[in-house]
Design a protein around this motif. Structure first.
Motif, PDB file in Angstrom:
ATOM      1  N   SER A 246       6.021  10.228   1.202  1.00  0.00           N
ATOM      2  CA  SER A 246       5.405   8.839   0.928  1.00  0.00           C
ATOM      3  C   SER A 246       4.600   8.825  -0.246  1.00  0.00           C
ATOM      4  O   SER A 246       3.870  10.012  -0.597  1.00  0.00           O
TER       5      SER A 246
ATOM      6  N   HIS B 255      -1.149   1.580  -3.745  1.00  0.00           N
ATOM      7  CA  HIS B 255      -2.122   0.557  -3.802  1.00  0.00           C
ATOM      8  C   HIS B 255      -2.564   0.202  -5.018  1.00  0.00           C
ATOM      9  O   HIS B 255      -2.890  -0.998  -5.537  1.00  0.00           O
ATOM     10  N   GLU B 256      -2.747   1.175  -5.897  1.00  0.00           N
ATOM     11  CA  GLU B 256      -3.273   0.700  -7.451  1.00  0.00           C
ATOM     12  C   GLU B 256      -2.339   0.209  -8.429  1.00  0.00           C
ATOM     13  O   GLU B 256      -2.861  -0.139  -9.110  1.00  0.00           O
TER      14      GLU B 256
ATOM     15  N   ASN C  17       1.553   6.545  -2.322  1.00  0.00           N
ATOM     16  CA  ASN C  17       0.220   5.334  -2.214  1.00  0.00           C
ATOM     17  C   ASN C  17       0.496   4.607  -3.565  1.00  0.00           C
ATOM     18  O   ASN C  17       0.170   5.071  -4.616  1.00  0.00           O
TER      19      ASN C  17
ATOM     20  N   LYS D  75       6.492  -3.981  -5.782  1.00  0.00           N
ATOM     21  CA  LYS D  75       4.942  -3.902  -5.309  1.00  0.00           C
ATOM     22  C   LYS D  75       4.492  -5.546  -5.256  1.00  0.00           C
ATOM     23  O   LYS D  75       4.383  -6.054  -6.403  1.00  0.00           O
TER      24      LYS D  75
ATOM     25  N   TYR E  64       7.119   4.607   1.957  1.00  0.00           N
ATOM     26  CA  TYR E  64       7.840   5.868   2.768  1.00  0.00           C
ATOM     27  C   TYR E  64       9.115   6.120   2.231  1.00  0.00           C
ATOM     28  O   TYR E  64       9.819   4.923   2.281  1.00  0.00           O
TER      29      TYR E  64
ATOM     30  N   ASP F 281       1.032  -1.178   0.092  1.00  0.00           N
ATOM     31  CA  ASP F 281      -0.137  -0.086  -0.123  1.00  0.00           C
ATOM     32  C   ASP F 281       1.028   1.289  -0.160  1.00  0.00           C
ATOM     33  O   ASP F 281       1.219   1.703  -0.966  1.00  0.00           O
ATOM     34  N   GLU F 282       1.360   1.817   1.274  1.00  0.00           N
ATOM     35  CA  GLU F 282       2.106   3.150   1.242  1.00  0.00           C
ATOM     36  C   GLU F 282       3.513   2.860   1.213  1.00  0.00           C
ATOM     37  O   GLU F 282       3.714   1.834   1.865  1.00  0.00           O
TER      38      GLU F 282
ATOM     39  N   GLN G 118       5.795  15.788  -0.347  1.00  0.00           N
ATOM     40  CA  GLN G 118       5.408  14.670   0.297  1.00  0.00           C
ATOM     41  C   GLN G 118       6.738  13.576   0.888  1.00  0.00           C
ATOM     42  O   GLN G 118       7.926  13.682   0.372  1.00  0.00           O
TER      43      GLN G 118
END
Length: 444
Positions: free
Chosen positions: A412, A416-417, A414, A442, A384, A381-382, A410
């Motif tokens: 981090s 997830h996709e 995302n 991933k 960092y 997901d995330e 930022q």
């Protein structure tokens, strides 16, 4: 330019560039006392473009004499001479390993070798022509012949020959082909003999080692592949590439070396990533890239690269030999389809075969020692990034070089996709412009 008695260079003559296929004569009379000294020198300088080796001047027969009254700019020096090196004794390659040649001479040996002579005399010359072929390492004579010929302005001479079976077998073999012409009287005997050394080493080459131009692959993603064939199974250890010095700075152009079994259907058997173009200190020097693992190859294979960048106009410039034709073995892919190159020449990329290469030779991958770290890695997901902050740009791209995510201010991302697989993360300091790249996976 002439050097005067104060050690300064003085401009004497300039000629604009242009196309030409014949030589013309120029006379510079030295009368000024500033040039009449023991340390007198002269030099030629050429101003050229940076897009390739296209602006070449050829200077021949530099003659000095104390008498200039009889100088004639329309008559060449009368001197029959050898004009070029004899052609290769190989049919399919310029150079190849001895073990790929020794037992396959019927398909690899050239039917003839050709030498090019030029007669700068105003009349035909009776000339004695000699060809001497021998193993330069053992001294074993392969051919020794002295046919008599007569030639006018130009003459191409061909002579077939056979290799004896008793040539010693070394890791490297060198076959010397010496061509000579003799006639009398001869004003300039120094250009009447030429020797070509045919090296059989641990690589395959379609090129002769000298780039007359640059081959530019443009785009990202973009791939290029060169086809090779082995007569007997061998081990592929490394790839050599001659990158061109041009108007493009290649220093930060990431690319991946590929080895394919076939292009249609596409079947890659190795991919080494995070590589950068390298330039050697030697003239016409090749960059040496050791493969991450040796590959056993039995017949036809392809080597090349894929350009990896966030820039859609990425350029890669590689040396292109215009004296050899190998475009029938060269393929490129800039739109998802492999196409055969239509440019006549030989791309200067070579597969290195045989024994294991010592580990002090080669180019390393891009270092992962950066000022930031990725965690977790693999990530579901995330993601960092330690060390990143508001003044940093974070960019994720896949292995084709396509940018997928771009965020700034930022620490981090995302993910997830993202689909499962390997990705590149580039972190750029917006204050300094410096970037670092790391790989991450991933997962589910």
């Amino acid at each position: 330019e002439f050097k005067d008695n104060a050690g300064m260079w003085r401009h004497m003559l300039a000629i604009d560039g242009g196309s030409a296929d014949t030589f013309s004569r120029k006379a510079l009379i030295i009368q000024d006392s500033v040039f009449l000294h023991d340390d007198f020198q002269f030099r030629f300088r050429n101003y050229a473009s940076l897009i390739g080796q296209y602006d070449v001047w050829n200077i021949d027969y530099v003659e000095m004499d104390t008498v200039h009254n009889n100088f004639n700019t329309t008559t060449f020096i009368e001197d029959p001479a050898i004009q070029f090196l004899p052609t290769s004794i190989l049919k399919n390659y310029e150079e190849m390993p001895w073990n790929q040649f020794r037992d396959f001479q019927s398909i690899e040996k050239a039917d003839t070798i050709v030498s090019f002579l030029r007669n700068n005399s105003s009349v035909s010359e009776n000339t004695s022509y000699g060809i001497h072929v021998y193993d330069a390492l053992s001294g074993t004579v392969i051919l020794d012949a002295n046919p008599s010929i007569q030639f006018d302005a130009h003459q191409s001479l061909a002579k077939p020959f056979e290799f004896p079976q008793n040539i010693p077998v070394f890791d490297t073999a060198v076959i010397a082909t010496r061509i000579s012409v003799t006639f009398a009287p001869d004003k300039i005997p120094g250009n009447d003999t030429v020797t070509r050394y045919q090296v059989f080493s641990n690589y395959l080459a379609y090129d002769d080692g000298t780039p007359e131009a640059s081959y530019r692959l443009l785009g990202s993603p973009a791939s290029l592949a060169m086809q090779f064939h082995l007569n007997t199974p061998d081990t592929l250890q490394a790839v050599e590439i001659l990158f061109s010095h041009s108007n493009v700075n290649l220093a930060s152009n990431l690319f991946s070396i590929y080895v394919w079994k076939s292009l249609d259907p596409e079947d890659s058997i190795l991919r080494d990533e995070f590589l950068l173009p390298q330039f050697t200190d030697s003239i016409n020097g090749f960059a040496f890239y050791r493969l991450s693992r040796p590959l056993f190859i039995s017949d036809t294979f392809y080597i090349g690269w894929q350009q990896v960048s966030l820039q859609s106009d990425l350029k890669m410039d590689v040396g292109f030999d215009l004296n050899d034709t190998a475009n029938q073995h060269l393929w490129f892919n800039t739109n998802g389809t492999w196409q055969q190159s239509g440019l006549l020449g030989a791309l200067m990329i070579r597969p290195v075969l045989g024994k294991t290469i010592p580990f002090n030779i080669g180019v390393d991958e891009v270092s992962n020692n950066s000022s930031f770290t990725i965690f977790p890695n693999p990530a579901s997901d995330e993601i960092y990034i330690s060390g990143a902050g508001k003044d940093y740009l974070l960019e994720v791209m896949d292995y084709s070089g396509m940018k997928i995510i771009s965020v700034h201010h930022q620490s981090s991302i995302n993910a997830h996709e993202l689909a499962q697989g390997m990705y590149l993360l580039q972190v750029t300091d917006l204050n300094t412009g410096k970037s670092s790249i790391q790989k991450f996976v991933k997962s589910d």
